[in-house]
Design a protein around this motif. Structure first.
Motif, PDB file in Angstrom:
ATOM      1  N   ARG A 109       0.836  -1.205   0.000  1.00 20.05           N
ATOM      2  CA  ARG A 109       0.000   0.000   0.000  1.00 20.05           C
ATOM      3  C   ARG A 109       0.870   1.253   0.000  1.00 20.05           C
ATOM      4  O   ARG A 109       0.588   2.222  -0.725  1.00 20.05           O
ATOM      5  CB  ARG A 109      -0.909   0.002   1.236  1.00 20.05           C
ATOM      6  N   VAL A 110       1.941   1.252   0.783  1.00 23.80           N
ATOM      7  CA  VAL A 110       2.857   2.404   0.832  1.00 23.80           C
ATOM      8  C   VAL A 110       3.533   2.596  -0.524  1.00 23.80           C
ATOM      9  O   VAL A 110       3.710   3.733  -0.991  1.00 23.80           O
ATOM     10  CB  VAL A 110       3.895   2.215   1.958  1.00 23.80           C
ATOM     11  N   ALA A 111       3.902   1.476  -1.173  1.00 25.73           N
ATOM     12  CA  ALA A 111       4.520   1.564  -2.504  1.00 25.73           C
ATOM     13  C   ALA A 111       3.553   2.181  -3.510  1.00 25.73           C
ATOM     14  O   ALA A 111       3.933   3.025  -4.334  1.00 25.73           O
ATOM     15  CB  ALA A 111       4.954   0.174  -2.961  1.00 25.73           C
ATOM     16  N   GLU A 112       2.272   1.760  -3.442  1.00 23.06           N
ATOM     17  CA  GLU A 112       1.254   2.340  -4.334  1.00 23.06           C
ATOM     18  C   GLU A 112       1.058   3.822  -4.050  1.00 23.06           C
ATOM     19  O   GLU A 112       0.899   4.627  -4.973  1.00 23.06           O
ATOM     20  CB  GLU A 112      -0.078   1.589  -4.160  1.00 23.06           C
ATOM     21  N   LEU A 125      -2.834  17.147 -12.406  1.00 22.90           N
ATOM     22  CA  LEU A 125      -4.298  16.963 -12.290  1.00 22.90           C
ATOM     23  C   LEU A 125      -5.075  18.166 -12.818  1.00 22.90           C
ATOM     24  O   LEU A 125      -6.117  18.539 -12.274  1.00 22.90           O
ATOM     25  CB  LEU A 125      -4.690  16.692 -10.834  1.00 22.90           C
ATOM     26  N   LEU A 126      -4.596  18.766 -13.890  1.00 25.96           N
ATOM     27  CA  LEU A 126      -5.270  19.954 -14.411  1.00 25.96           C
ATOM     28  C   LEU A 126      -6.533  19.606 -15.188  1.00 25.96           C
ATOM     29  O   LEU A 126      -7.532  20.318 -15.109  1.00 25.96           O
ATOM     30  CB  LEU A 126      -4.305  20.745 -15.304  1.00 25.96           C
ATOM     31  N   ASP A 127      -6.495  18.527 -15.981  1.00 28.95           N
ATOM     32  CA  ASP A 127      -7.687  18.128 -16.739  1.00 28.95           C
ATOM     33  C   ASP A 127      -8.070  16.694 -16.414  1.00 28.95           C
ATOM     34  O   ASP A 127      -8.484  15.937 -17.278  1.00 28.95           O
ATOM     35  CB  ASP A 127      -7.450  18.288 -18.250  1.00 28.95           C
ATOM     36  N   PHE A 128      -7.929  16.327 -15.141  1.00 32.27           N
ATOM     37  CA  PHE A 128      -8.272  14.976 -14.679  1.00 32.27           C
ATOM     38  C   PHE A 128      -9.792  14.827 -14.638  1.00 32.27           C
ATOM     39  O   PHE A 128     -10.488  15.666 -14.064  1.00 32.27           O
ATOM     40  CB  PHE A 128      -7.664  14.750 -13.296  1.00 32.27           C
ATOM     41  N   GLN A 129     -10.322  13.744 -15.240  1.00 36.39           N
ATOM     42  CA  GLN A 129     -11.783  13.565 -15.325  1.00 36.39           C
ATOM     43  C   GLN A 129     -12.414  13.323 -13.964  1.00 36.39           C
ATOM     44  O   GLN A 129     -13.539  13.720 -13.702  1.00 36.39           O
ATOM     45  CB  GLN A 129     -12.098  12.400 -16.259  1.00 36.39           C
ATOM     46  N   GLY A 130     -11.676  12.613 -13.089  1.00 37.16           N
ATOM     47  CA  GLY A 130     -12.227  12.317 -11.768  1.00 37.16           C
ATOM     48  C   GLY A 130     -12.203  13.507 -10.821  1.00 37.16           C
ATOM     49  O   GLY A 130     -12.786  13.463  -9.740  1.00 37.16           O
ATOM     50  N   GLN A 204      -6.544   3.814 -11.481  1.00 34.07           N
ATOM     51  CA  GLN A 204      -6.422   2.409 -11.078  1.00 34.07           C
ATOM     52  C   GLN A 204      -5.553   2.262  -9.839  1.00 34.07           C
ATOM     53  O   GLN A 204      -5.873   1.472  -8.940  1.00 34.07           O
ATOM     54  CB  GLN A 204      -5.833   1.595 -12.227  1.00 34.07           C
ATOM     55  N   ARG A 205      -4.472   3.029  -9.777  1.00 30.71           N
ATOM     56  CA  ARG A 205      -3.576   2.934  -8.620  1.00 30.71           C
ATOM     57  C   ARG A 205      -4.253   3.467  -7.354  1.00 30.71           C
ATOM     58  O   ARG A 205      -4.056   2.932  -6.262  1.00 30.71           O
ATOM     59  CB  ARG A 205      -2.280   3.696  -8.892  1.00 30.71           C
ATOM     60  N   ILE A 206      -5.051   4.510  -7.497  1.00 29.76           N
ATOM     61  CA  ILE A 206      -5.781   5.058  -6.336  1.00 29.76           C
ATOM     62  C   ILE A 206      -6.773   4.018  -5.816  1.00 29.76           C
ATOM     63  O   ILE A 206      -6.893   3.796  -4.604  1.00 29.76           O
ATOM     64  CB  ILE A 206      -6.496   6.371  -6.712  1.00 29.76           C
ATOM     65  N   GLU A 209      -4.880   1.241  -4.052  1.00 33.52           N
ATOM     66  CA  GLU A 209      -4.391   1.672  -2.736  1.00 33.52           C
ATOM     67  C   GLU A 209      -5.514   1.647  -1.703  1.00 33.52           C
ATOM     68  O   GLU A 209      -5.313   1.244  -0.546  1.00 33.52           O
ATOM     69  CB  GLU A 209      -3.797   3.079  -2.872  1.00 33.52           C
ATOM     70  N   LYS A 210      -6.717   2.042  -2.123  1.00 43.16           N
ATOM     71  CA  LYS A 210      -7.875   2.010  -1.211  1.00 43.16           C
ATOM     72  C   LYS A 210      -8.211   0.581  -0.802  1.00 43.16           C
ATOM     73  O   LYS A 210      -8.488   0.290   0.370  1.00 43.16           O
ATOM     74  CB  LYS A 210      -9.092   2.660  -1.881  1.00 43.16           C
ATOM     75  N   LYS A 211      -8.185  -0.350  -1.783  1.00 41.20           N
ATOM     76  CA  LYS A 211      -8.491  -1.759  -1.484  1.00 41.20           C
ATOM     77  C   LYS A 211      -7.469  -2.363  -0.534  1.00 41.20           C
ATOM     78  O   LYS A 211      -7.834  -3.088   0.397  1.00 41.20           O
ATOM     79  CB  LYS A 211      -8.532  -2.560  -2.797  1.00 41.20           C
ATOM     80  N   LEU A 212      -6.191  -2.059  -0.760  1.00 46.68           N
ATOM     81  CA  LEU A 212      -5.140  -2.581   0.119  1.00 46.68           C
ATOM     82  C   LEU A 212      -5.288  -2.023   1.536  1.00 46.68           C
ATOM     83  O   LEU A 212      -5.057  -2.738   2.519  1.00 46.68           O
ATOM     84  CB  LEU A 212      -3.761  -2.228  -0.442  1.00 46.68           C
ATOM     85  N   PHE A 213      -5.701  -0.763   1.639  1.00 45.75           N
ATOM     86  CA  PHE A 213      -5.912  -0.157   2.960  1.00 45.75           C
ATOM     87  C   PHE A 213      -7.041  -0.872   3.712  1.00 45.75           C
ATOM     88  O   PHE A 213      -6.927  -1.153   4.911  1.00 45.75           O
ATOM     89  CB  PHE A 213      -6.230   1.329   2.793  1.00 45.75           C
TER      90      PHE A 213
END
Length: 253
Positions: A109-112, A125-130, A204-206, A209-213
């Motif tokens: 999780r820390v690596a992610e 994150l200037l034009d990030f859809q999320g 996907q990485r975010i 990381e949430k699932k691992l937490f």
């Protein structure tokens, strides 16, 4: 001595064989012997006794009696159906919790998290859809100004650059300086596609990381439950969160 004589006599006696089905009754199948009849009869009596016991139980049943299974079963079209329970643990979470230690999950999780921070610093994150869309509000004194409003004129930029959230030069800058960087439309599309791919990777990485937490929290909760201190469950376990327990406060020596 007598037993040995009986065994010896049996060894010399004639073998008695049961006749098979006569030729004119071959179409009826194998001829049923007494041992076959006994098996069939015993099975029939067993089923009749079971049905008799069920009828008696139904007649003597108290309609006001409570069973704990009533909380998990509902009547649907005259048939008892078990209610669908909410999924508490996904198969992926269960596999990781059974095979991996909490230290390994925390390390991944820390690596992610580090990879996420590096991607965020590169993409800005200037034009990030999320990302939550920001609003730019313009205020006017009269309705006439609202009707005559032109966003490109108001921002002093070219109409083609209005939709940009970054790198939006003014008309004066465009007149004074030359356009630097890539200007070909095909190359711009390719760059935008690569940027979008990086944003998808970040999303996907975010999520990972949430699932691992969540998995790390569930493993830690199961470890805490090994303690023999009295505890009460406050909140049930779900796919996105571990169960919450309230432990009895104990003074440590």
């Amino acid at each position: 001595m007598a037993a040995a004589f009986r065994k010896a006599a049996k060894s010399r006696q004639r073998e008695h064989r049961e006749r098979s089905q006569p030729g004119f009754r071959k179409h009826l199948g194998l001829l049923e012997k007494k041992k076959d009849y006994k098996l069939r009869a015993n099975d029939y009596r067993k089923k009749q006794e079971y049905l008799r016991a069920l009828r008696k139980k139904a007649l003597e049943k108290n309609p006001d009696e409570f069973y704990y299974k009533m909380t998990r079963v509902k009547l649907q079209d005259g048939v008892h159906v078990i209610k669908e329970t909410k999924e508490e643990v996904t198969p992926e979470q269960l596999k990781l919790m059974r095979t991996q230690d909490v230290k390994y999950i925390e390390m991944k999780r820390v690596a992610e998290a580090k990879k996420i921070e590096r991607l965020k610093s590169e993409l800005h994150l200037l034009d990030f859809q999320g990302k939550q869309q920001k609003k730019h509000v313009f205020f006017f004194d009269s309705k006439k100004e609202v009707e005559q409003f032109d966003i490109a004129t108001h921002l002093r930029t070219a109409p083609e650059l209005v939709d940009r959230v970054f790198n939006r030069p003014t008309l004066e800058t465009l007149q004074k300086e030359k356009v630097k960087g890539v200007t070909h439309q095909t190359r711009l599309k390719r760059i935008a596609k690569e940027r979008q791919k990086q944003y998808d990777c970040l999303t996907q990485r975010i999520e990972r990381e949430k699932k691992l937490f969540v998995i790390a929290q569930k493993i830690q909760t199961r470890k805490d439950l090994l303690d023999k201190t009295r505890k009460v469950k406050v909140k049930k376990e779900t796919v996105n969160s571990p169960a919450i327990y309230k432990f009895q406060s104990r003074r440590k020596r």
